[in-house]
Design an enzyme around this catalytic site. Structure first.
Site, PDB file in Angstrom:
ATOM      1  N   LYS A 250      22.321  12.762 -30.453  1.00 35.38           N
ATOM      2  CA  LYS A 250      21.586  11.814 -29.687  1.00 35.38           C
ATOM      3  C   LYS A 250      21.469  10.630 -30.920  1.00 35.38           C
ATOM      4  O   LYS A 250      21.068   9.595 -30.748  1.00 35.38           O
ATOM      5  CB  LYS A 250      20.083  12.423 -29.446  1.00 35.38           C
ATOM      6  CG  LYS A 250      20.163  12.864 -28.208  1.00 35.38           C
ATOM      7  CD  LYS A 250      18.688  13.241 -27.697  1.00 35.38           C
ATOM      8  CE  LYS A 250      18.778  13.746 -26.332  1.00 35.38           C
ATOM      9  NZ  LYS A 250      17.182  14.095 -25.826  1.00 35.38           N
TER      10      LYS A 250
ATOM     11  N   ASP B 156      14.338   9.046 -22.200  1.00 33.22           N
ATOM     12  CA  ASP B 156      13.689  10.201 -22.225  1.00 33.22           C
ATOM     13  C   ASP B 156      11.956   9.766 -22.103  1.00 33.22           C
ATOM     14  O   ASP B 156      11.236  10.650 -21.603  1.00 33.22           O
ATOM     15  CB  ASP B 156      13.736  11.135 -23.690  1.00 33.22           C
ATOM     16  CG  ASP B 156      14.907  11.794 -23.605  1.00 33.22           C
ATOM     17  OD1 ASP B 156      15.242  12.287 -22.676  1.00 33.22           O
ATOM     18  OD2 ASP B 156      15.407  12.079 -24.797  1.00 33.22           O
TER      19      ASP B 156
END
Ligand code: NAP
Length: 511
Positions: free
Chosen positions: A309, A345
């Protein structure tokens, strides 16, 4: 529709089980592969009877394989036994009942190639390496091609070639894939075995592979095999083409991710020519520099998970504001030749919390953990006007987040959460098998908490959630985050509203 066929191997050890598997294979396969090397004892009468019965309704092909152990087969078979099996004098008369035969590359052609060519409509010349990708792959291919007499005009239907190699990282399959793309269309079956090679099984037919192998059930007889029903219904392998947009969740490990099920269900419902798959990427640099440009796949985007990420950022052309602020990317979109990094997210955090709690303005939120998910929580919640405090075991990481986002820091281990409304578990504690009952908070420590959110997707109910329930606290599981962030990804990639219920159903069914 492409021209690829789904081949399902039948691998039971006894005749009864074998016959049962043949019935089941006939429901999902275009080609049934009889892996006769798996049988403890071949009883010809039963086999013939079953084949005759199946032929009444099954219009596909029957492929016969008798593979020795050193080529990946189920048992040790000597060259003499192999020769006797395929011989015209064999009392098995298998050629009377089968259409195609699979012969290992080392099979001695002198043992009756002409005979085999006359009796089987098609021969598959196969090479397997269960340890890795051999350096001399091109040489192996050239040898196979010559053995199969590919360069002479085909006397009838072309024989096929199959190369199956073991891969541990998506990029390991690149050499095989390039070789396959350069081969004459419809002649080579490329299989990268292992989790990291699953994509070759899904996309092979789209790029001209005549066959792809799929299992009857989960597991299969070769590493990375996907159940045939899933190949047809989730991945729609026979509908894919070179132009199909390819999406993938990249990370390590990724096998358990539910994202492919959610997104493929949404693509299917909306009639979008796109497919989503797991891609096990260990070496990100190799993937971004070699695989992405070299594979020729028509990438539309990635979902990015651990451990990439943050490390993916230098490979991207642009970041949106959220990804830049959090310092992590969970979504990549390919747009006009550019790679754009985003982070959905935050929607995964805010949407389920708002649904369960209402307006988050002024809410006092305790966040356990100081990793990427905790950062997304702090950022998202502060944007909504909530007051956040993080509790984590690594003081340095905790201070760093507090420094960047201006949140408060609590003592770890947590004693009791007085004066808090919401608690979020942003650690993986409780996720691993055997640790399902672990929780950073016991029921007596939930204090004033009204809502507990565990970001862990699997198990659906964690130890943390059970403790919260014991304390009379409402809970939300990580599936809600997964769905909410996935919905946003779908919208980013397609520009369309996401079919939320279909995505939820697909994820829940798989979970
Ligand atoms: P991460 O970056 O590795 O951070 C994990 C954090 O948890 C770190 O602060 C780590 O502390 C801490 N931690 C790990 N084990 C611990 C333990 N036994 N006791 C106390 N603290 C512990 O991981 P992440 O990306 O933030 O993910 C965290 C969790 O959220 C994972 O379970 C992940 O699956 C979940 N998640 C779910 C979704 C979803 O869609 N549902 C999305 C993202 C993440 P150290 O730094 O000291 O190791």
């Amino acid at each position: 529709m492409n021209d690829g066929k789904i081949c399902v191997p039948v691998c039971a050890a006894n005749m009864e089980g074998f016959a049962g598997e043949m019935d089941r294979a006939a429901e999902v396969a275009d080609v049934i592969e009889l892996r006769l090397d798996y049988l403890n004892e071949i009883v010809p009468e039963i086999l013939w009877r079953k084949l005759k019965e199946i032929r009444k309704t099954f219009s596909g092909k029957i492929l016969v394989t008798y593979r020795p152990k050193d080529q990946g087969g189920a048992r040790a078979i000597s060259n003499e036994q192999r020769a006797a099996f395929w011989s015209e004098n064999s009392d098995l008369y298998i050629y009377e009942h089968a259409d195609w035969a699979d012969l290992e590359h080392d099979f001695d052609l002198k043992v009756g190639a002409a005979f085999l060519r006359a009796l089987y409509k098609r021969l598959i010349w196969s090479f397997h390496d269960f340890d890795g990708v051999p350096e001399n792959l091109a040489e192996i291919y050239a040898k196979l091609r010559d053995e199969a007499n590919f360069r002479s005009a085909p006397p009838r239907e072309n024989d096929l070639l199959k190369i199956a190699v073991r891969t541990n990282d998506v990029s390991d399959s690149l050499r095989l894939w390039k070789l396959f793309k350069d081969a004459p269309e419809g002649t080579l079956i490329p299989i990268a075995m292992g989790e990291a090679g699953k994509w070759t099984r899904i996309l092979g037919p789209a790029f001209g592979a005549p066959l792809t192998y799929a299992s009857l059930d989960k597991g299969g007889n070769a590493p990375g095999q996907i159940p045939a029903r899933e190949m047809a219904e989730v991945y729609r392998v026979k509908e894919l083409s070179r132009e199909t947009l390819v999406y993938a969740i990249i990370g390590d490990p990724v096998t358990k991710s539910l994202s492919p099920y959610m997104h493929n269900a949404a693509f299917k419902l909306r009639g979008i020519d796109a497919v989503f798959m797991h891609m096990e990427v260990k070496d990100l640099d190799r993937f971004m520099r070699e695989f992405v440009p070299g594979s020729g796949l028509n990438f539309g985007g990635f979902a990015v998970t651990m451990p990439h990420k943050e490390t993916i950022i230098p490979y991207l052309d642009e970041l949106d504001e959220t990804a830049r602020a959090i310092g992590a990317v969970n979504t990549v979109k390919f747009e006009n030749g550019k790679l754009i990094g985003l982070n959905t997210d935050i929607y995964g955090v805010v949407e389920p919390l708002t649904r369960a709690y209402g307006d988050l303005k002024g809410a006092r939120v305790a966040i356990l953990g100081a990793g990427g998910a905790a950062r997304a929580c702090v950022y998202a919640l502060r944007q909504k006007g909530a007051r956040t405090t993080i509790f984590a075991r690594n003081a340095e990481k905790t201070r760093a987040i507090a420094g960047v986002f201006g949140c408060a820091v609590g003592d770890f281990p947590v004693t009791e959460l007085r004066s808090f409304d919401i608690v979020i578990n942003a650690t993986p504690l409780g996720m691993k098998p055997g640790q399902e009952n672990f929780s950073l908070l016991t029921a007596d420590r939930f204090g004033d908490i009204k809502l507990a959110f565990d970001l862990i997707t699997k198990p659906a109910e964690t130890g943390f959630m059970r403790e919260a329930k014991k304390a009379g606290v409402e809970t939300i599981g990580g599936l809600e985050m997964l769905i909410a962030q996935g919905v946003k990804q779908f919208e980013i990639w397609t520009g369309q509203d996401a079919p939320l219920e279909v995505m939820r159903e697909a994820a829940v069914e798989r979970l």
